[in-house]
Design a protein around this motif. Structure first.
Motif, mmCIF file in Angstrom:
data_model
loop_
_atom_site.group_PDB
_atom_site.id
_atom_site.type_symbol
_atom_site.label_atom_id
_atom_site.label_comp_id
_atom_site.label_asym_id
_atom_site.label_seq_id
_atom_site.Cartn_x
_atom_site.Cartn_y
_atom_site.Cartn_z
ATOM 1 N N MET A 93 62.253 31.655 60.566
ATOM 2 C CA MET A 93 63.203 32.555 61.216
ATOM 3 C C MET A 93 63.262 33.921 60.529
ATOM 4 S SD MET A 93 66.881 31.019 59.946
ATOM 5 C CE MET A 93 66.564 29.323 60.380
ATOM 6 N N GLY A 94 62.975 33.960 59.222
ATOM 7 C CA GLY A 94 63.007 35.221 58.497
ATOM 8 C C GLY A 94 61.919 36.196 58.894
ATOM 9 N N LEU A 95 60.912 35.731 59.644
ATOM 10 C CA LEU A 95 59.843 36.637 60.082
ATOM 11 C C LEU A 95 60.316 37.601 61.161
ATOM 12 C CD1 LEU A 95 56.755 34.243 60.249
ATOM 13 C CD2 LEU A 95 57.490 35.723 58.368
ATOM 14 N N ALA A 96 61.385 37.259 61.869
ATOM 15 C CA ALA A 96 61.879 38.138 62.943
ATOM 16 C C ALA A 96 62.220 39.529 62.411
ATOM 17 C CB ALA A 96 63.067 37.504 63.646
ATOM 18 N N PRO A 97 63.105 39.673 61.419
ATOM 19 C CA PRO A 97 63.367 41.026 60.910
ATOM 20 C C PRO A 97 62.169 41.638 60.200
ATOM 21 C CG PRO A 97 64.509 39.381 59.573
ATOM 22 C CD PRO A 97 63.990 38.668 60.786
ATOM 23 N N ILE A 98 61.339 40.833 59.550
ATOM 24 C CA ILE A 98 60.183 41.361 58.812
ATOM 25 C C ILE A 98 59.230 42.097 59.731
ATOM 26 C CG2 ILE A 98 58.080 40.628 57.607
ATOM 27 C CD1 ILE A 98 59.832 38.471 56.237
ATOM 28 N N PHE A 99 59.058 41.604 60.946
ATOM 29 C CA PHE A 99 58.146 42.260 61.887
ATOM 30 C C PHE A 99 58.872 43.151 62.897
ATOM 31 C CE2 PHE A 99 55.498 38.738 60.405
ATOM 32 C CZ PHE A 99 54.310 39.410 60.154
ATOM 33 N N LEU A 100 59.998 42.693 63.416
ATOM 34 C CA LEU A 100 60.675 43.451 64.464
ATOM 35 C C LEU A 100 61.435 44.664 63.921
ATOM 36 C CD1 LEU A 100 62.039 40.549 66.709
ATOM 37 C CD2 LEU A 100 59.931 41.873 66.969
ATOM 38 N N LEU A 101 61.797 44.640 62.643
ATOM 39 C CA LEU A 101 62.485 45.780 62.024
ATOM 40 C C LEU A 101 61.567 46.541 61.074
ATOM 41 C CD1 LEU A 101 65.989 44.180 61.255
ATOM 42 C CD2 LEU A 101 65.255 45.452 63.285
ATOM 43 N N ALA A 102 60.267 46.374 61.254
ATOM 44 C CA ALA A 102 59.302 47.020 60.362
ATOM 45 C C ALA A 102 59.361 48.537 60.423
ATOM 46 C CB ALA A 102 57.883 46.551 60.704
ATOM 47 N N TRP A 103 59.959 49.092 61.481
ATOM 48 C CA TRP A 103 60.055 50.547 61.621
ATOM 49 C C TRP A 103 61.065 51.154 60.643
ATOM 50 C CZ3 TRP A 103 65.073 51.686 62.860
ATOM 51 C CH2 TRP A 103 65.832 50.674 63.444
ATOM 52 N N CYS A 157 69.239 36.081 57.436
ATOM 53 C CA CYS A 157 67.936 36.702 57.149
ATOM 54 C C CYS A 157 67.942 38.186 57.522
ATOM 55 C CB CYS A 157 66.829 35.984 57.912
ATOM 56 S SG CYS A 157 66.523 34.299 57.355
ATOM 57 N N THR A 158 68.502 38.503 58.687
ATOM 58 C CA THR A 158 68.551 39.897 59.131
ATOM 59 C C THR A 158 69.447 40.727 58.224
ATOM 60 O OG1 THR A 158 68.200 39.180 61.423
ATOM 61 C CG2 THR A 158 69.049 41.412 61.087
ATOM 62 N N ALA A 159 70.598 40.157 57.837
ATOM 63 C CA ALA A 159 71.489 40.863 56.909
ATOM 64 C C ALA A 159 70.797 41.107 55.578
ATOM 65 C CB ALA A 159 72.769 40.055 56.705
ATOM 66 N N GLY A 160 70.058 40.109 55.100
ATOM 67 C CA GLY A 160 69.326 40.274 53.846
ATOM 68 C C GLY A 160 68.287 41.377 53.929
ATOM 69 N N TYR A 161 67.576 41.419 55.056
ATOM 70 C CA TYR A 161 66.559 42.451 55.245
ATOM 71 C C TYR A 161 67.190 43.845 55.216
ATOM 72 C CZ TYR A 161 62.443 44.773 57.212
ATOM 73 O OH TYR A 161 61.354 45.594 57.412
ATOM 74 N N LEU A 162 68.303 44.002 55.929
ATOM 75 C CA LEU A 162 68.970 45.312 55.986
ATOM 76 C C LEU A 162 69.578 45.689 54.635
ATOM 77 C CD1 LEU A 162 70.703 44.957 59.471
ATOM 78 C CD2 LEU A 162 68.643 46.273 58.910
ATOM 79 N N ILE A 163 70.122 44.708 53.911
ATOM 80 C CA ILE A 163 70.658 44.986 52.577
ATOM 81 C C ILE A 163 69.533 45.455 51.652
ATOM 82 C CG2 ILE A 163 71.627 43.887 50.506
ATOM 83 C CD1 ILE A 163 73.282 42.114 52.422
#
Length: 474
Positions: free
Chosen positions: A383-393, A452-458
């Motif tokens: 599930m953690g791959l979603a922000p890794i690829f979709l928020l790569a910008w 996962c998404t919160a972690g990516y943004l943090i």
């Protein structure tokens, strides 16, 4: 051996002969890894679309679609069809990666943005996915030859594995593309035969009604699929490897077509489950329905399973070869003979190791992999791959963002895997969302994806703050 016992082997032999006829006997390294023709041309739009579609019509997916429709009614079949939106999500994301960053593979992108360690963590994860694809598809095909654990079952396991290994070893991606085209045509013809036979009986009975608790359970599964589809495509190299074979615009068109083709096939096949429920047939409709119509229908189903399963396994072998020979070292150079040797060794290894979970039947009924677990559990782990690829910008996002997204998702997935395989409870009931057997899975995926998404943004915010502090002191 009786005629009934001999007939499935005749179908297997026929499928082998037809497939072998479409397989190139010798290929170059670029053909083996990139699917190019003998004159170096890239695969065309329709060839990629049909290949991607049939490789995602897994034997286990066909069985799962029918089982879910049997269990939950039409929402069960619809829920499994939703997974095929992965082509749209993955295709759009990779289109922008290729056009804006000019990356040649997902590994290339990960190394450039997050570093080699992060890329290899990703590769280990998709290696687990490929491992799952071998045993789960082999199991579905082998069950058409005999009961699980019977001599015929094990003989079929060996025969199917050796056959797909033989032409995947020889032709790699080029063989996979060419055989996929034949397998797709035959699979759709056989599906047409099945539906032609079944629709009169289903029309007479109508779409079966299911109790409200089962309808709610089916809706819960649909929501689970919608959540998982945000990450699911990125951990399946059978899909993503094909996203780099043709020019970006052609690739995106191919993936949209593949979503329509494979999603339509799966939804139509789920009607087998509806038929079984409407007529009061036993569970496991991909076996009970053809058994109700006799040997000829059983052979047609057998053919569909063999064609879909072998197309998935040969593509799995091809992806393993690329992962081991090129992706692990992020080697973006033109494929060479050394890559070919390393890739073929990896294919041989996974052909053996990938079937070892089938031996767990000898451990008793308290442990062992269910076929649906290969989808829902592996989808949870990534599930953690979603922000890794979709928020790569998000430019400041780097290694810290990757780790804060990747590890929580993996932890949720591992715990859920332990729960399912050992049949114990670890997550509290409060985490569940929805109704029925997939309520815990939905809760784990929703809450896990948010974390996962919160972690990516943090991680991105901390990196931006660090950049600003460095700029102020310089």
């Amino acid at each position: 051996m009786t005629f009934e016992g001999f007939a499935p082997w005749a179908v297997l032999a026929t499928a082998c002969i037809v497939t072998w006829a479409a397989t190139p006997r010798r290929v170059t390294s670029p053909q083996f890894f990139d699917g190019r023709s003998s004159d170096g041309a890239l695969p065309g739009l329709w060839l990629v679309a049909v290949s991607a579609a049939i490789t995602w019509i897994f034997a286990k997916s066909i069985a799962n679609a029918a089982d879910l429709a049997y269990a939950f009614g039409i929402t069960g079949g619809l829920g499994y069809t939703i997974y095929y939106l992965s082509f749209i999500v993955g295709g759009v994301a990779i289109y922008f990666l290729r056009t804006r960053g000019h990356y040649r593979s997902l590994t290339h992108f990960l190394v450039e943005k997050y570093g080699m360690l992060c890329a290899r963590l990703f590769l280990l994860t998709i290696g687990f996915r490929l491992f799952n694809e071998v045993w789960s598809n082999t199991k579905v095909m082998a069950l058409f030859f005999g009961a699980e654990g019977s001599p015929a079952y094990w003989l079929a396991t060996i025969a199917v594995t050796l056959f797909t290994l033989s032409y995947a070893w020889t032709g790699g991606m080029r063989a996979s593309l060419l055989t996929d085209r034949i397998q797709a045509i035959l699979a759709f013809v056989l599906l047409g035969v099945v539906l032609t036979v079944l629709f009169p009986g289903l029309s007479a009975k109508g779409v079966p009604e299911v109790p409200i608790d089962l309808r709610q359970g089916g809706i819960t599964f649909c929501l689970l699929a919608l959540v998982q589809v945000l990450s699911y495509p990125f951990h399946d190299p059978v899909l993503t490897d094909r996203a780099f074979l043709s020019p970006p615009r052609d690739m995106l068109k191919s993936f949209i077509l593949a979503a329509l083709i494979s999603g339509g096939f799966i939804f139509l096949f789920s009607f087998i489950g509806l038929y079984a429920r409407a007529h009061g047939l036993p569970a496991n409709p991909s076996v009970s329905v053809p058994a109700a119509f006799g040997l000829l229908m059983m052979l047609v189903f057998n053919g569909i399973m063999l064609l879909s399963g072998s197309s998935t396994i040969d593509s799995t072998f091809t992806s393993v070869a690329k992962l081991a020979a090129r992706d692990w070292r992020n080697d973006t150079r033109e494929p060479a003979a050394r890559h070919l040797t390393a890739g073929r060794i990896a294919v041989l290894a996974v052909a053996v190791i990938g079937n070892l979970p089938l031996l767990t039947i000898y451990l008793g009924d308290k442990v062992g992999p269910a076929i649906i677990a290969a989808t829902t559990i592996s989808g949870t782990m990534v599930m953690g791959l979603a922000p890794i690829f979709l928020l790569a910008w998000i430019k400041p996002a780097s290694r810290l963002s990757f780790h804060l997204a990747f590890w929580p998702g993996l932890a949720f997935g591992v715990v859920r895997t332990v729960e399912v395989f050992l049949k114990i409870h670890i997550f509290p009931e409060a985490i569940a969302i929805g109704f029925g057997k997939y309520a815990v899975d939905l809760g784990v995926n929703v809450w896990g994806l948010l974390i996962c998404t919160a972690g990516y943004l943090i991680g991105a915010a901390l990196a931006r703050k660090r950049q600003c502090a460095c700029a102020a002191t310089s």
